[in-house]
Design an enzyme around this catalytic site. Sequence first.
Site, PDB file in Angstrom:
ATOM      1  N   ASP A 281      45.278 -26.437  55.906  1.00  0.00           N
ATOM      2  CA  ASP A 281      44.563 -26.609  57.188  1.00  0.00           C
ATOM      3  C   ASP A 281      45.877 -26.960  58.276  1.00  0.00           C
ATOM      4  O   ASP A 281      46.315 -28.076  58.198  1.00  0.00           O
ATOM      5  CB  ASP A 281      43.346 -27.394  57.181  1.00  0.00           C
TER       6      ASP A 281
ATOM      7  N   GLU B 156      43.808 -21.203  57.145  1.00  0.00           N
ATOM      8  CA  GLU B 156      42.919 -21.124  58.268  1.00  0.00           C
ATOM      9  C   GLU B 156      43.723 -20.334  59.419  1.00  0.00           C
ATOM     10  O   GLU B 156      44.723 -20.644  59.320  1.00  0.00           O
ATOM     11  CB  GLU B 156      42.432 -22.421  58.824  1.00  0.00           C
TER      12      GLU B 156
ATOM     13  N   ASP C 268      41.558 -33.620  57.355  1.00  0.00           N
ATOM     14  CA  ASP C 268      42.462 -32.551  57.265  1.00  0.00           C
ATOM     15  C   ASP C 268      42.466 -32.152  55.778  1.00  0.00           C
ATOM     16  O   ASP C 268      42.655 -30.835  55.560  1.00  0.00           O
ATOM     17  CB  ASP C 268      43.816 -33.003  57.842  1.00  0.00           C
TER      18      ASP C 268
END
EC number: 3.1.21.10
Length: 174
Positions: free
Chosen positions: A8, A67, A139
Site C-alpha cells: 500500500d 495498489e 496501512d
Amino acid sequence: MTLILGIDPGSRITGYGVVRDTGRGCVYVASGCIRTGSGELHERLQIVYRGVREVIKTYEPVTMGIEKVFMARNADSALKLGQARGAAIVAGAEEALEIAEYTATQVKQAVAGTGGANKEQVMMMVMHLLKLTQKPQIDASDALAIALCHAHTRSSLIPHGLGTARSRGGRLRL
C-alpha cells in the site's frame, strides 16, 4: 505454497503485508509500515525503495500486488503517491517479482465482498481471513488486503489482465 507481498504505497507511510497462499487459503506471515519521515521527497522515495527491497530480501516473496493510483483532488498528492508506487515497483522488479496492480475497488471487492467497503470493514475481513487476534496498523491492513486480493486473483479462472470471460450455453469462454 507461494509467498505474496502486498504493498500500500505512500510518500509518508508505505504499508506492506506478506501472506502465504496455501492453495486452500492464505496464512499471515508478516506486516508493517515503512515510515519515511518528513525529509525531501527524493530522500523519502529512497527510503520506500530500500524498505521494500529489505522486506523482499527478508521474506523472499515470488509475487507482489500493489495498489494503483487513484485520482485525488490534490494533483501534487497524486503525483507523490505515484512516485512512491514507482519506487516500490522498481524494488520488486529488481528482485524479479511478478507484479500486479489493483484498484482500491478491486481490493475491497475481493476482501470484503463489496467495492464500497470502508477501511474498518476491510480491516475486519483481513483479521477474519488471516485469523489475526490484534488489529494491524491501517496501512499494513491495506497491504494485507492487497496481498489477499492478489492471491484470490492469481487462483481465479480468469487471471489478472487477461480480459473478460463470456458465457455461452453454460460454457465459460475466455
